[in-house]
Design a protein around this motif. Structure first.
Motif, mmCIF file in Angstrom:
data_model
loop_
_atom_site.group_PDB
_atom_site.id
_atom_site.type_symbol
_atom_site.label_atom_id
_atom_site.label_comp_id
_atom_site.label_asym_id
_atom_site.label_seq_id
_atom_site.Cartn_x
_atom_site.Cartn_y
_atom_site.Cartn_z
ATOM 1 N N UNK A 115 0.857 -1.267 -0.005
ATOM 2 C CA UNK A 115 0.034 0.006 0.047
ATOM 3 C C UNK A 115 0.852 1.070 -0.147
ATOM 4 N N UNK A 116 0.214 2.251 -0.199
ATOM 5 C CA UNK A 116 1.069 3.457 -0.372
ATOM 6 C C UNK A 116 1.519 3.722 1.206
ATOM 7 N N UNK A 117 0.743 3.677 2.184
ATOM 8 C CA UNK A 117 1.347 3.912 3.523
ATOM 9 C C UNK A 117 2.516 2.809 4.023
ATOM 10 N N UNK A 118 2.468 1.716 3.618
ATOM 11 C CA UNK A 118 3.555 0.753 3.700
ATOM 12 C C UNK A 118 5.103 1.211 2.997
ATOM 13 N N UNK A 119 4.559 2.017 1.553
ATOM 14 C CA UNK A 119 5.813 2.471 0.838
ATOM 15 C C UNK A 119 6.201 3.578 1.296
ATOM 16 N N UNK A 120 5.580 4.543 2.083
ATOM 17 C CA UNK A 120 5.922 5.767 2.826
ATOM 18 C C UNK A 120 6.971 5.386 4.023
ATOM 19 N N UNK A 121 6.425 4.417 4.678
ATOM 20 C CA UNK A 121 7.268 4.101 5.854
ATOM 21 C C UNK A 121 8.719 3.405 5.233
ATOM 22 N N UNK A 122 8.328 2.728 4.264
ATOM 23 C CA UNK A 122 9.851 1.881 3.822
ATOM 24 C C UNK A 122 10.783 2.990 3.005
ATOM 25 N N UNK A 123 10.063 3.978 2.337
ATOM 26 C CA UNK A 123 10.806 5.082 1.740
ATOM 27 C C UNK A 123 11.687 5.582 2.766
ATOM 28 N N UNK A 124 11.161 5.891 4.154
ATOM 29 C CA UNK A 124 12.059 6.584 5.134
ATOM 30 C C UNK A 124 13.019 5.587 5.496
#
Ligand SMILES: [Zn+2]
Length: 371
Positions: A343-352
């Motif tokens: 999901x977008x939320x998972x990606x946001x966490x992983x980008x960080x």
């Protein structure tokens, strides 16, 4: 030392100039507005999302049919597979041995910047699978990298960051083919280049610049890349003032972009195949399998399971993050969102978390490059 100071000053200036600027991002896949060639509509959705087609694979049946013609050849091995200690090639080796029952020879090309953890992973997986591992060193990357970093520092350009590691792919691909020819192995398999890891931006940096965009060459991606590259060299000719560097670049260009012609010319009896064009690339399944079955481990210095098999990627990712604000990890995560893998939320966490720079490793790598 002077170079290190230059690098730090440049990064500081960049941080001042672009680091704090808020970028518009695609509301679906999170790619930023400065991603080369991106078009965002009024709802902030990029054209990659709007035109996305789900990744297609040729399928296991086609793969098995192909393997049948290579099984039990006169050679001691049915195929040779390139491994790096990273996750995709580890799973490729496991799949070929355990699922396809092929007689496999594993090959790795040491570019001089392979972390110890990757070497341990390779030894473990080949021991567990009872596969012979050939380790060959090549000097292409070592010969180029210092000059490339110095050239880049003279006139920094985001487009030339991925080119810092010129020579590495040449060492891998050429080494694999030469080894296959020497041992009379008919099939050469690579676990690199799955469709989700498209790494579009590396070429887009070149194809989106004024030379790359020229209409008469637009139809050809290969020539568009080459002309875009020429534009960068005209801006900073220092890159080409080292003849060894130039020769290695040209060889790599032909090996990577004209691989079929090179293969047919010099290695007519070898067939090449990318495994993830046939079987689905599934990150969770790959990680679960290699951790459980091959005792594969991530580097203690890495927060990402991807691309820790070469220390130069830490430098490249750092420079990209500071120069343009995104890295190839951001790109693969955006591709995974489009594929509905995360999901977008998972990606946001992983980008960080996955873009955290291990400073201790980076400073050692930099010292090693500068000698
Ligand atoms: Zn998008």
């Amino acid at each position: 030392m002077l170079v290190l100071i230059n690098l730090l000053v440049y990064i500081k200036i960049l941080k001042y100039l672009v680091g704090e600027k808020t970028m518009k991002k695609c509301t679906k896949c999170l790619l930023p507005e400065n991603y080369p060639g991106i078009e965002l509509d009024e709802d902030l959705i990029c054209h990659y999302c709007l035109t996305h087609k789900k990744a297609e694979y040729k399928g296991k049946d086609k793969l098995e049919k192909l393997f049948e013609s290579f099984r039990n050849s006169d050679s001691k091995y049915d195929c040779i597979v390139g491994i790096s200690g990273g996750r995709d090639s580890a799973y490729a080796l496991y799949y070929l041995v355990k699922k396809c029952n092929l007689r496999v020879l594993a090959y790795t090309a040491d570019n001089g910047f392979v972390p110890e953890e990757s070497k341990i992973n390779m030894r473990k997986m080949t021991d567990i699978l009872n596969v012979k591992l050939i380790v060959e060193k090549h000097e292409f990357l070592k010969k180029c990298i210092r000059h490339n970093v110095l050239s880049w520092l003279r006139r920094p350009s985001p487009a030339m960051i991925p080119m810092i590691c010129c020579g590495c792919r040449l060492g891998i691909f050429r080494g694999l083919l030469k080894c296959a020819k020497k041992k009379k192995i008919p099939l050469v398999i690579s676990g690199a280049g799955n469709p989700i890891e498209a790494s579009r931006f590396k070429k887009k940096f070149f194809t989106a610049n004024p030379f790359g965009r020229m209409i008469f060459i637009r139809k050809s991606k290969i020539f568009s890349f080459l002309f875009g590259y020429v534009y960068e060299i005209i801006k900073n000719p220092l890159y080409f003032l080292n003849p060894i560097n130039t020769i290695i670049f040209l060889k790599e260009y032909f090996y990577c972009f004209h691989s079929n012609r090179i293969r047919d010319l010099f290695y007519p009896n070898q067939r090449t195949l990318r495994l993830y064009r046939y079987i689905e690339w599934n990150e969770d399944k790959i990680l679960l399998t290699i951790k459980n079955e091959l005792n594969w481990k991530m580097s203690k210095d890495s927060t990402s399971s991807w691309r820790f098999d070469c220390l130069i990627s830490i430098l490249k990712n750092y420079l990209l993050k500071k120069s343009v604000g995104f890295t190839e990890k951001d790109e693969i995560l955006s591709n995974m969102i489009r594929e509905k893998m995360i999901t977008k939320e998972e990606a946001l966490k992983r980008i960080k978390s996955e873009n955290i720079t291990p400073w201790n490793v980076l400073s050692e790598v930099f010292k090693d490059i500068m000698g």
